[in-house]
Enzyme design. Sequence first.
Site, mmCIF file in Angstrom:
data_model
loop_
_atom_site.group_PDB
_atom_site.id
_atom_site.type_symbol
_atom_site.label_atom_id
_atom_site.label_comp_id
_atom_site.label_asym_id
_atom_site.label_seq_id
_atom_site.Cartn_x
_atom_site.Cartn_y
_atom_site.Cartn_z
ATOM 1 N N ARG A 53 0.809 -1.237 0.000
ATOM 2 C CA ARG A 53 0.000 0.000 0.000
ATOM 3 C C ARG A 53 0.829 1.266 0.000
ATOM 4 N NH1 ARG A 53 -4.865 -1.021 4.110
ATOM 5 N NH2 ARG A 53 -3.951 0.864 4.964
ATOM 6 N N ASP A 96 -3.937 -1.232 -3.213
ATOM 7 C CA ASP A 96 -4.765 -1.408 -2.024
ATOM 8 C C ASP A 96 -5.730 -2.543 -2.361
ATOM 9 O OD1 ASP A 96 -6.756 -1.346 -0.157
ATOM 10 O OD2 ASP A 96 -6.997 0.838 -0.172
ATOM 11 N N VAL A 97 -5.704 -3.607 -1.590
ATOM 12 C CA VAL A 97 -6.497 -4.786 -1.973
ATOM 13 C C VAL A 97 -8.004 -4.507 -2.002
ATOM 14 C CG1 VAL A 97 -4.791 -6.474 -1.196
ATOM 15 C CG2 VAL A 97 -6.599 -5.750 0.361
ATOM 16 N N LYS A 150 -0.350 -19.857 5.288
ATOM 17 C CA LYS A 150 -1.063 -20.180 6.518
ATOM 18 C C LYS A 150 -1.027 -18.983 7.462
ATOM 19 C CE LYS A 150 0.986 -21.905 10.121
ATOM 20 N NZ LYS A 150 1.888 -20.927 10.755
ATOM 21 N N GLU A 218 10.792 -24.357 19.887
ATOM 22 C CA GLU A 218 11.480 -23.168 19.385
ATOM 23 C C GLU A 218 12.154 -22.458 20.543
ATOM 24 O OE1 GLU A 218 9.523 -20.994 16.000
ATOM 25 O OE2 GLU A 218 7.795 -21.524 17.213
ATOM 26 N N ASP A 237 -1.299 -21.831 15.315
ATOM 27 C CA ASP A 237 -0.075 -21.433 14.611
ATOM 28 C C ASP A 237 0.786 -22.642 14.239
ATOM 29 O OD1 ASP A 237 1.776 -19.439 13.656
ATOM 30 O OD2 ASP A 237 3.009 -19.784 15.432
ATOM 31 N N HIS A 242 1.603 -27.607 11.090
ATOM 32 C CA HIS A 242 2.907 -28.278 11.020
ATOM 33 C C HIS A 242 2.916 -29.624 11.753
ATOM 34 C CE1 HIS A 242 4.044 -24.510 9.391
ATOM 35 N NE2 HIS A 242 4.379 -23.895 10.493
HETATM 36 C C1 BG6 Z 1 5.540 -20.575 11.370
HETATM 37 C C2 BG6 Z 1 4.909 -20.018 12.623
HETATM 38 O O1 BG6 Z 1 4.577 -21.202 10.579
HETATM 39 O O2 BG6 Z 1 6.545 -21.511 11.721
HETATM 40 C C3 BG6 Z 1 5.957 -19.391 13.524
HETATM 41 O O3 BG6 Z 1 3.941 -19.052 12.273
HETATM 42 C C4 BG6 Z 1 7.079 -20.356 13.792
HETATM 43 O O4 BG6 Z 1 5.382 -18.956 14.755
HETATM 44 C C5 BG6 Z 1 7.603 -20.961 12.491
HETATM 45 O O5 BG6 Z 1 8.120 -19.653 14.446
HETATM 46 C C6 BG6 Z 1 8.604 -22.075 12.767
HETATM 47 O O6 BG6 Z 1 9.205 -22.458 11.564
HETATM 48 P P1 BG6 Z 1 10.665 -23.072 11.531
HETATM 49 O O7 BG6 Z 1 10.892 -23.379 10.087
HETATM 50 O O8 BG6 Z 1 11.583 -22.002 12.066
HETATM 51 O O9 BG6 Z 1 10.644 -24.272 12.400
#
Ligand code: BG6
Length: 488
Positions: A53, A96-97, A150, A218, A237, A242
């Site tokens: 934008r 601008d979408v 995602k 993490e 998330d 994942h």
């Molecule tokens: C993302 C999440 O999909 O994956 C993040 O939104 C997360 O919160 C990330 O940190 C982790 O990915 P990777 O590849 O670092 O393990």
Amino acid sequence: MTPTPAPDTELPLDMVIFGGMGDLAMRKLLPALYMAYLHGNLPGATRILSTGRQEFDRAAYLAHVSAHSRPFITGENFNENTWNGFLNLLEYVRLDVQSAPDFGALAEASRAGAQRVFYLATAPSLFTTICDKLSAAGLVDKHARVVLEKPLGRDLASAVEINEAVGRHFAESQIYRIDHYLGKETVQNLIVLRFGNSILEPIWRAPNISSVQITVAEEVGVGSRAGFYDGTGAMRDMVQNHLLQLLCIVAMEPPTSLSPDAVRDEKLKVLRSLRRFSLADIARDTVRGQYSHGVSGGEEVQGYLEEANVPLDSRTETFVALRAHIDTWRWSKVPFYLRTGKRMARRSSRIVIEFANPPFPLFPENPVGVTNRLVIELQPEEAIKLQIMAKQPGSGVQMQQVALNLDLQSAFQQRRAEAYERLLIDVVRGRLTHFMRRDELEAAWAWADPIIEGWKTLGEKPQQYAAGSWGPAASFALLARDGFSWFE
Ligand code: BG6
């Protein structure tokens, strides 16, 4: 290093990135496209149109990219000439979408006859309007592809709504729902481990396997993403996508081929066989946590509630552990323990398959816990370890666990492409196997929704865990109850 020549059989490519000035574009997408360019994996006539934008002229945009994206290209891959060649592919389109005329301007900027790939790296709430307007501007033809980042919705209902809206303009074969874990080398190797070898298959089931652990830990905290994260939480998330994708690869039946539908049919069956959680199951078999102040990576770090843009009374979970069950013949009574969290002791993603102990105790003076484990290290280490019992040298029989250790980093010295690089190349080449199909995504939400709802109904606060730890004590109790423990 100069780019190797690109295959010349493809249409010219116009890659259009919505959210082109965003964090994902700068940190992941542009560096991945640079790497694809460096290795000759983009069609010769490629252009990358980033939309945003802000008012930027091209020079200002390129300066922004050099400042914010280039640092994410590692030293040995950076080459000034190649970088300048890559910058030549980039255009900036102010858009601008919500504005139909802006899509008219995008249509003018895009070449007739090019293959258009639309990468939607925006909030999912904008996907519908973007697809409607792309279509109205005549930008969607049979060559067009759309990549959906995602999280795809925040529950089943919103995911269905987005899928319907996108499906009005794109056929399922043109839709690439990305889960970057499916682009990781080690995750793809898991498919080879399971189906490229025959020795594992006969024992890959109950009762030979007694439990499965999937951990994605993490070390980082929420960082600057609280605006997004606080309304999302670890379940949406990480777990819904994942971790469930990892679970699918571990648990699926052998597909009949590697065609997208053959693989995705099998994953779908797993998702549909996941046992739904009742409120009692949620109370007993799930743990929600939130990190508090602690020490991470040798430094004192603040708790989640002290992070910028996190409401003081936030109940968002930064950690989830749960015990899932897959109601199939193969997995009957085998618990699948899933665990993910931010600000944990260290970055470590691994799958641990625990095998049943020998049925008859021939060495009773050697009480052991779990005798055999297959440990699949996904990141940062890349390794496959098989733990077996061996006799310690000396008189008598003293057993000890030792590991057959395959270090994939030293077995294969080749460069590993980053997940986004590999998946973007798949999009350009039209390979859908490592993307989620609509029904898969919806089945994952159908399993996750009642858990998220149940947490609300139960009204409990997430349990605190110190940053730099392995999560709340209840997560250990979850396994201890069944006679297991997390493998660290
Ligand atoms: C993302 C999440 O999909 O994956 C993040 O939104 C997360 O919160 C990330 O940190 C982790 O990915 P990777 O590849 O670092 O393990």
